[in-house]
Design an enzyme around this catalytic site. Structure first.
Site, PDB file in Angstrom:
ATOM      1  N   ASP A  92       0.807  -1.224   0.000  1.00 55.79           N
ATOM      2  CA  ASP A  92       0.000   0.000   0.000  1.00 55.79           C
ATOM      3  C   ASP A  92       0.834   1.266   0.000  1.00 55.79           C
ATOM      4  O   ASP A  92       0.283   2.374   0.012  1.00 55.79           O
ATOM      5  CB  ASP A  92      -0.979  -0.017   1.174  1.00 55.79           C
ATOM      6  N   ASP A 154      -6.967  -4.747  -4.333  1.00 55.79           N
ATOM      7  CA  ASP A 154      -6.699  -3.339  -4.025  1.00 55.79           C
ATOM      8  C   ASP A 154      -5.394  -2.851  -4.643  1.00 55.79           C
ATOM      9  O   ASP A 154      -5.213  -1.660  -4.912  1.00 55.79           O
ATOM     10  CB  ASP A 154      -6.609  -3.114  -2.505  1.00 55.79           C
TER      11      ASP A 154
HETATM   12  N1  GLY Z   1      -7.464  -1.549   0.878  1.00 54.12           N
HETATM   13  C1  GLY Z   1      -8.342  -1.968   1.876  1.00 54.12           C
HETATM   14  C2  GLY Z   1      -9.764  -1.633   1.654  1.00 54.12           C
HETATM   15  O1  GLY Z   1     -10.229  -1.368   0.578  1.00 54.12           O
HETATM   16  O2  GLY Z   1     -10.460  -1.645   2.645  1.00 54.12           O
END
Ligand code: GLY
Length: 374
Positions: A92, A154
């Site tokens: 992330d 994600d």
């Molecule tokens: N990246 C984590 C979510 O979408 O909650």
């Protein structure tokens, strides 16, 4: 469409006024979800650290309010300790440094921001599994957990940092890795009907797919709405940066699944495939993310195909503004009714900073700001 978009100016004015106010209480911090009207602050290590500064950059781009720029830059500087903390960095970092350092650099050209973003792109590239062609998502969440073969949908939104790094340096390695990951997503995460898996576990040595997991969705073969949104926007961005038709085709397929499952007010439930006895709160953040992806698709495909994407993207944002926005109360969040993590019971009916961020990004695009931070 301009005649139909008068509401956008009104909504933008409300955003500007509210952010002027909340920026004084939130400051250079990292809001995550709002509880009882006030944003709960997270550590800068959490994946959401870029959204508040990113939102400030969108408002700054329009208003040139120097105070918002300073807050965004202060947040960016606070991420330096995170960048040094190798063990806590995961995939992330794409989200985190794109909306801080890349946004700063794109708007104002600070060389320190560029260096921070390039260093992060190198760290992100280091998570690539060459046998499986995927970017590893997480580190162990608890002692002994084996996450070496885990990738999640994600991550599609972490790829723009790599595309940017290739454009900036002329070195194709970053983009090649992003593209390989996007191909793996296309082959393993996106189902034929356009529904999406959240989590896939691969064998970390051979790279073979082992299984799909439910993750933040209801089940491995349900359809988590925010994951669907990440796929729409992420695939549209991968097409934007590579010109590969397969990414555009995939973005459209997932978008069609998403749009055909929207309820009457255009804001999705947290999962599109739930048994009748499971609660189905809305996830306004999934709506905001998808709206940004649909608007990008609308600006990408030929004129003859663009109407549906533009109209639905706008309808989602309009509904978020009218039916989910908080414009007069003491609530710090902009958009109510987000669902963060239903299976873990975390924030099931709350403003979420990423819902607020993507709402503002979408609104900025409707206002005519089409240059991406991503
Ligand atoms: N990246 C984590 C979510 O979408 O909650």
């Amino acid at each position: 469409m301009t005649d139909q978009l008068q509401w956008v100016d009104e909504a933008w004015q409300n955003v500007v006024e509210k952010v002027d106010k909340t920026s004084k209480s939130i400051g250079a911090n990292f809001p995550h979800a709002s509880e009882n009207g006030k944003y709960v602050l997270a550590e800068p290590y959490w994946w959401t650290a870029g959204f508040w500064p990113g939102l400030l950059w969108h408002v700054y781009r329009d208003t040139k309010d120097a105070r918002l720029k300073e807050l965004a830059e202060e947040c960016e500087a606070k991420l330096d300790v995170v960048q040094q903390d190798y063990y806590r960095l995961d995939h992330d970092m794409g989200f985190m440094w794109t909306l801080t350092s890349v946004a700063q650099y794109r708007l104002l050209g600070n060389e320190v921001s560029k260096r921070r973003a390039l260093l992060t792109a190198n760290l992100l590239m280091g998570r690539f599994n060459v046998n499986g062609n995927f970017i590893r998502a997480w580190n162990p969440w608890f002692e002994g957990e084996d996450n070496r073969g885990v990738a999640i949908i994600d991550c599609m939104m972490n790829l723009p940092l790599l595309y940017w790094a290739s454009e900036e340096t002329g070195d194709p390695r970053f983009k090649n890795i992003a593209q390989k990951h996007a191909e793996t997503v296309l082959n393993h995460f996106i189902r034929s009907d356009g529904a999406v898996h959240h989590v896939i576990r691969f064998d970390p040595e051979s790279g073979e797919m082992i299984e799909a997991l439910g993750g933040q969705g209801y089940a491995p073969y349900s359809a988590w709405s925010r994951g669907t949104s990440w796929a729409i926007y992420g695939m549209a961005l991968s097409y934007h940066y590579t010109g590969e038709a397969k990414f555009l085709e995939t973005a459209k397929r997932v978008a069609h699944f998403f749009v055909s499952h929207l309820p009457d007010d255009f804001v999705p439930h947290w999962d599109f495939r739930l048994p009748a006895d499971v609660d189905a709160p809305r996830d306004s953040s999934a709506g905001a993310i998808a709206a940004c992806g649909l608007l990008l698709l609308g600006d990408t495909v030929p004129e003859t195909q663009s109407r549906m994407y533009k109209v639905v993207g706008e309808k989602i944002l309009h509904s978020l503004y009218k039916n989910y926005g908080d414009w007069s109360g003491s609530e710090e969040g902009l958009i109510l009714h987000g669902t963060s993590h239903f299976p873990e019971g975390k924030y099931l009916d709350n403003p979420l900073i990423y819902g607020d961020y993507y709402f503002v990004e979408g609104l900025a695009r409707l206002k005519g700001y089409k240059e991406l931070f991503w």
